[in-house]
Write an enzyme that holds these catalytic residues in place. Structure first.
Site, PDB file in Angstrom:
ATOM      1  N   THR A   1      -9.051   6.198  -1.818  1.00 12.31           N
ATOM      2  CA  THR A   1     -10.379   5.600  -1.985  1.00 12.31           C
ATOM      3  C   THR A   1     -11.449   6.647  -1.690  1.00 12.31           C
ATOM      4  OG1 THR A   1     -10.104   4.728   0.264  1.00 12.31           O
ATOM      5  CG2 THR A   1      -9.829   3.178  -1.552  1.00 12.31           C
TER       6      THR A   1
ATOM      7  N   LYS B   1     -15.290   7.691  -3.417  1.00 11.17           N
ATOM      8  CA  LYS B   1     -16.535   7.940  -2.689  1.00 11.17           C
ATOM      9  C   LYS B   1     -17.160   9.268  -3.122  1.00 11.17           C
ATOM     10  CE  LYS B   1     -14.443   5.318   0.964  1.00 11.17           C
ATOM     11  NZ  LYS B   1     -13.454   5.405   2.052  1.00 11.17           N
TER      12      LYS B   1
ATOM     13  N   HIS C   1       0.811  -1.233   0.000  1.00  9.09           N
ATOM     14  CA  HIS C   1       0.000   0.000   0.000  1.00  9.09           C
ATOM     15  C   HIS C   1       0.834   1.268   0.000  1.00  9.09           C
ATOM     16  CE1 HIS C   1      -3.934  -1.948   0.928  1.00  9.09           C
ATOM     17  NE2 HIS C   1      -3.145  -2.852   1.505  1.00  9.09           N
TER      18      HIS C   1
ATOM     19  N   LYS D   1      -0.203  14.627   1.227  1.00 12.91           N
ATOM     20  CA  LYS D   1      -1.590  14.847   0.797  1.00 12.91           C
ATOM     21  C   LYS D   1      -1.885  16.334   0.587  1.00 12.91           C
ATOM     22  CE  LYS D   1      -3.190  10.683   3.252  1.00 12.91           C
ATOM     23  NZ  LYS D   1      -3.806   9.801   2.237  1.00 12.91           N
TER      24      LYS D   1
ATOM     25  N   LYS E   1      -9.242  13.587   4.886  1.00 15.25           N
ATOM     26  CA  LYS E   1      -8.375  12.398   4.865  1.00 15.25           C
ATOM     27  C   LYS E   1      -7.352  12.584   5.971  1.00 15.25           C
ATOM     28  CE  LYS E   1      -7.350  13.478   0.483  1.00 15.25           C
ATOM     29  NZ  LYS E   1      -7.551  12.230  -0.239  1.00 15.25           N
ATOM     30  N   ARG E   2      -6.491  11.566   6.222  1.00 17.32           N
ATOM     31  CA  ARG E   2      -5.429  11.777   7.195  1.00 17.32           C
ATOM     32  C   ARG E   2      -4.615  13.015   6.820  1.00 17.32           C
ATOM     33  NH1 ARG E   2      -4.690   7.733  11.325  1.00 17.32           N
ATOM     34  NH2 ARG E   2      -2.772   8.859  11.813  1.00 17.32           N
TER      35      ARG E   2
HETATM   36  C1  26Q Z   1       3.192   0.376  10.428  1.00 19.08           C
HETATM   37  C2  26Q Z   1       4.060  -0.001  11.437  1.00 19.08           C
HETATM   38  C3  26Q Z   1       3.913   0.528  12.721  1.00 19.08           C
HETATM   39  C4  26Q Z   1       2.871   1.417  12.991  1.00 19.08           C
HETATM   40  C5  26Q Z   1       1.990   1.775  11.966  1.00 19.08           C
HETATM   41  C6  26Q Z   1       2.152   1.267  10.702  1.00 19.08           C
HETATM   42  C7  26Q Z   1       1.216   1.651   9.623  1.00 19.08           C
HETATM   43  C8  26Q Z   1      -0.149   1.724   9.884  1.00 19.08           C
HETATM   44  C9  26Q Z   1      -1.030   2.084   8.905  1.00 19.08           C
HETATM   45  C10 26Q Z   1       1.654   1.912   8.332  1.00 19.08           C
HETATM   46  C11 26Q Z   1       0.742   2.266   7.332  1.00 19.08           C
HETATM   47  C12 26Q Z   1      -0.617   2.347   7.616  1.00 19.08           C
HETATM   48  C13 26Q Z   1      -1.653   2.714   6.640  1.00 19.08           C
HETATM   49  C14 26Q Z   1      -1.436   2.918   5.361  1.00 19.08           C
HETATM   50  C15 26Q Z   1      -2.526   3.315   4.466  1.00 19.08           C
HETATM   51  O1  26Q Z   1      -3.640   3.560   4.887  1.00 19.08           O
HETATM   52  N1  26Q Z   1      -2.263   3.376   3.157  1.00 19.08           N
HETATM   53  C16 26Q Z   1      -3.285   3.751   2.207  1.00 19.08           C
HETATM   54  O2  26Q Z   1      -3.886   2.558   1.718  1.00 19.08           O
HETATM   55  C17 26Q Z   1      -5.006   2.847   0.907  1.00 19.08           C
HETATM   56  C18 26Q Z   1      -5.660   1.532   0.522  1.00 19.08           C
HETATM   57  O3  26Q Z   1      -4.890   0.859  -0.409  1.00 19.08           O
HETATM   58  C19 26Q Z   1      -4.599   3.667  -0.297  1.00 19.08           C
HETATM   59  O4  26Q Z   1      -5.766   4.026  -1.002  1.00 19.08           O
HETATM   60  C20 26Q Z   1      -3.852   4.919   0.120  1.00 19.08           C
HETATM   61  O5  26Q Z   1      -3.343   5.584  -1.017  1.00 19.08           O
HETATM   62  C21 26Q Z   1      -2.710   4.553   1.057  1.00 19.08           C
HETATM   63  O6  26Q Z   1      -2.089   5.725   1.553  1.00 19.08           O
END
Ligand code: 26Q
Length: 829
Positions: A672, A676, A373, A570, A564-565
């Site tokens: 995503t 929406k 991702h 972004k 979004k976050r």
């Molecule tokens: C990893 C290790 C330790 C702590 C946290 C994490 C961690 C947690 C969440 C690393 C990444 C995430 C989330 C990533 C994320 O949401 N990515 C998004 O995924 C979506 C679905 O595929 C995409 O549409 C987005 O572009 C992408 O940013």
């Protein structure tokens, strides 16, 4: 290993039993029976007197009554999959960002109307109690929400599947804005209990940590804890099929240490249970920038091991032959968070089931597949080798053994070089030896997919370039999707009703038929109704903003939405800088006929991400100034809505006119939210990034506002040197906004210096580089807004061309290309 094994029945007895066992009669679905049953649940399951029941009690009773109707079909689904000896899909994810379940479950069972009138009879308002259900916020953002959409589509497509994750006691933090700053508070979704779930106290696995490995390669963990299962049914469309979301809770094996109690040491007596239970206490609130703490690695191994043990147990119970696992099970890893699965499955197959290395490796690779991702280098997960080895000594040996094979394979390539070997290695030798989870997941999987066409091709050229040379053919693309049940039918019932009227009921079963509504864009009556639905949704959001924030907004102004976050890539900063520039222009020429706009922002910043939190403060400071400046006559407003979550998105998305999707090209894997908004009739202003590119292919350049550097141009600029200082000097409006930054913090002139420095000195996210193109495109958006009929045509053409972005389409592709499972549902292809 099961702690409390159920007595095994020989298959013959089982069949006989299922034939003779009395089954409860399925629940009736007329309003009278439903209301009687809600009162029953209130009285007998909850112990509440109906005359004294509070709204929360009615909510719980309603969910319990609905749950009975779900259970009937849930058991049928599980039994049918078993009897058909169907291959099962296992989706492993550390995050499931589900939101509320009631409206979705009612909608999918087509029971909204009977439940509504059942509650009416009882003097209870369904809408009111629906709003009391807490969000299950067991995820950060896109990745977690994708997992939730996938669970819904898997059930809707009749694919036997389990989601596996963690039942966090506390989901994503609650955000408050205090004095313009984000503050984080613990979230407590379980405080009133959770009527959806079934605790499976009998389904427990032991999870080991630490210790040593004997000469015979037997792992002797220093510490063992229990994983207890908790199941929530996932309801498919029209209730045709149901799956299970199984979330794990950590428990100490021996929760109370009696020795300590006897010594009178009560704190010590519960020390072990605290140490165990802390593992599932809270979701890590950082997205994209991994925090490399030991507790996180413990979470990852805990839920991965429990899930794999559960999968193997289920397989052995039915087939009694571990060698057929790959025919009956397929495991999808949602990013690298469960990547330890590769080593754990090898361990279970070799050490606990006596398979030889080669055989175990074949099965592991056939069973496992991995979704990536992100390409952000700082987001690629890796663990210090020392920590990994201390916590998981046996897995360390297995990782080394896999790595030996990978390096040997790579050594045979004609293009083998020291760099190539370093890039495919599971061990990073540069930053004080680390285990690279992406390389581990790649090596152990038959399929590695990206989440949009651009992202997949960048993945192939960058992080996995050499692994792709070594193991060609594994990388494939699966563009993300969203479930139309939640994001159209549930969130925007008015629009769904109009579309059903236009093209018929089939649109409920197959989002791709939406395109048959395209000719209605030419129908003035249809356009009027489409615009009226949008306006009603805007009034609702306006009321929400007024009640929550005391800010009044005009529903006839353009609602320009960026939610979004909060992350530098972004580029909420690009948006707010352009807002400042627009504000300056309005003040310089107050008499011009400005398009009225409401700039809406929402989103959470990781607690440790200082620059993102400063951007939130800036948006709020700018809002404070603009919203209180009478000279612009309310033509521009800025709102930062606190505590963005799935439920808030369900109010915001249907009310948006303009959707901001403006990431630095090459950095947003897919997005995503973009889908929406477009589905709900918003125009997109965006860069050529992630799935925006594929949205453009479907809605057409006339109906989307694209601007800015492309991914390869960003890359080139970074390589050849980018001079943001010159760009700021060259653009009067950017220079004005940049210089005005300090004026938004009269109480602290240095506050925005970190933002000024980042922009001025390197501008990694190309805010300065894209500013003028963005501002110009916003003026083009204004020009379209001034032609309301044109605007409405474009938004209709967005809605009707978005069917392809249904997660049903995405899941069909996974089923066909990766999992090799049939799609059984009656949903049309
Ligand atoms: C990893 C290790 C330790 C702590 C946290 C994490 C961690 C947690 C969440 C690393 C990444 C995430 C989330 C990533 C994320 O949401 N990515 C998004 O995924 C979506 C679905 O595929 C995409 O549409 C987005 O572009 C992408 O940013």
């Amino acid at each position: 290993m099961r702690i409390f094994p159920e007595p095994e029945l020989p298959p013959s007895i089982k069949t006989a039993k299922s034939r003779t066992m009395p089954r409860p009669s399925p629940r009736a679905t007329d309003p009278e029976s439903i209301s009687a049953e809600i009162v029953e649940k209130l009285t007998y399951a909850l112990g509440k007197d109906p005359t004294a029941a509070k709204s929360h009690d009615w909510l719980a009773a309603t969910i319990l009554a609905l749950r009975d109707r779900i259970v009937d079909r849930w058991m049928d689904s599980v039994r049918a999959a078993h009897d058909a000896e169907a291959k099962r899909v296992y989706y492993l994810s550390l995050e499931f960002l589900i939101g509320r379940l009631l409206r979705d479950a009612l909608g999918n069972l087509e029971l909204t109307a009977p439940f509504q009138s059942a509650l009416d009879k009882l003097g209870v308002d369904l809408n009111l109690i629906e709003a009391l259900e807490p969000d299950a916020a067991l995820g950060n953002g896109g990745l977690g929400r994708l997992a939730a959409c996938f669970m819904e589509s898997l059930a809707s497509l009749g694919i036997p599947a389990y989601g596996y994750g963690i039942r966090y006691n506390h989901g994503l933090f609650r955000q408050e804005i205090v004095d313009g700053w984000q503050r984080e508070f613990p979230e407590n979704w379980l405080e009133n209990g959770n009527p959806w779930e079934f605790q499976r106290r009998e389904t427990a696995c032991e999870i080991g940590f630490g210790g040593s490995v004997t000469e015979e390669r037997q792992w002797q963990p220093a510490e063992k804890i229990l994983a207890i299962a908790c199941d929530t049914p996932m309801v498919g469309w029209r209730g045709n099929h149901m799956n299970t979301l199984r979330l794990w809770t950590a428990r100490a094996i021996d929760p109370i240490e009696l020795d300590a109690v006897n010594r009178g040491d009560f704190a010590g007596a519960f020390g072990g249970s605290n140490r165990a239970e802390i593992i599932t206490r809270v979701l890590y609130p950082s997205d994209a920038t991994p925090e490399g703490q030991e507790l996180r690695l413990r979470q990852e191994y805990f839920f991965t091991s429990a899930s794999l043990q559960d999968i193997l147990r289920r397989h052995m119970q039915q087939y009694r032959n571990i060698r057929t696992l790959a025919d009956k099970a397929t495991v999808q890893l949602n990013d690298t968070h469960p990547a330890i699965a590769v080593a754990e499955l090898m361990r279970l197959l070799m050490d606990e089931n006596d398979l030889a290395w080669e055989e175990a490796w074949d099965i592991t690779r056939t069973v496992t597949s991995y979704t990536n991702h992100t390409l952000l280098p700082e987001a690629l997960e890796s663990w210090p080798l020392q920590l990994f080895e201390r916590l998981l000594p046996r897995h360390m040996q297995i990782v080394f053994a896999i790595n030996e094979k990978v390096i040997a394979d790579a050594g045979k390539l004609p293009e083998a070089s020291a760099e190539l070997l370093a890039s495919v290695s599971l061990i990073d030798e540069h930053n004080g030896r680390r285990v690279r989870m992406g390389q581990l997941a790649f090596a152990g999987s038959h399929s590695i997919n990206g989440v949009s066409a651009l992202h997949t091709s960048l993945m192939q050229e960058s992080i996995f370039k050499d692994l792709n040379t070594l193991y060609p053919g594994r990388i494939n693309n699966k563009t993300n999707g969203i479930t139309p049940r939640r994001w159209l039918l549930g969130a925007n019932p008015g629009l769904m009703a109009l579309l059903r009227e236009a093209i018929g009921e089939k649109v409920l079963d197959n989002a791709e038929t939406l395109r048959e509504a395209a000719p209605f864009a030419k129908d003035a009556g249809f356009r009027g109704r489409f615009a009226e639905i949008k306006r009603r949704n805007k009034v609702r959001l306006g009321n929400f903003v007024s009640e929550r924030m005391g800010l009044s907004v005009d529903p006839d102004a353009m609602f320009d939405v960026h939610v979004k976050r909060i992350h530098e890539y972004k580029r909420q900063l690009l948006n707010i800088l352009e807002t400042i520039a627009l504000y300056d222009a309005m003040r310089a020429d107050p008499g011009r006929s400005w398009v009225p706009r409401v700039k809406i922002f929402a989103g959470k910043a990781a607690a440790s991400y200082a620059q993102a939190k400063l951007i939130i403060k800036l948006i709020n400071d700018v809002a404070q100034t603009i919203n209180n400046d009478a000279s612009i006559r309310g033509l521009l407003k800025v709102a930062f809505i606190p505590n963005y979550n799935v439920s808030l998105a369900e109010i915001i998305v249907p009310a948006a006119d303009l959707s901001e999707q403006i990431s630095t090209a090459g950095m947003e894997a897919s997005g995503t939210g973009n889908m929406k908004f477009a589905l709900n009739g918003a125009l997109t202003i965006g860069t050529l990034d992630g799935a925006n590119i594929e949205i453009l292919e479907r809605v057409g350049a006339d109906n989307m506002m694209i601007f800015g550097l492309k991914a390869d141009e960003v890359e080139q600029r970074r390589r050849n040197g980018h001079d943001p200082r010159a760009m700021i000097e060259a653009s009067a409006s950017l220079k004005g906004a940049f210089d005005a930054l300090a004026s938004f913090s009269p109480d602290d002139h240095g506050r925005y210096q970190p933002i000024r420095d980042a922009l001025f000195h390197h501008d990694w996210f190309m805010v300065a580089a894209d500013f003028d193109a963005y501002a110009q495109t916003q003026r083009n958006v204004d020009a379209i807004w001034r032609r309301p009929e044109d605007w409405t045509v474009k938004t209709i053409l967005n809605t009707v061309n978005m069917g392809w972005f249904s997660s049903d389409r995405t899941i069909r592709e996974y089923a066909r290309d990766i999992w090799k499972v049939p799609v059984a549902s009656s949903l049309l292809p």
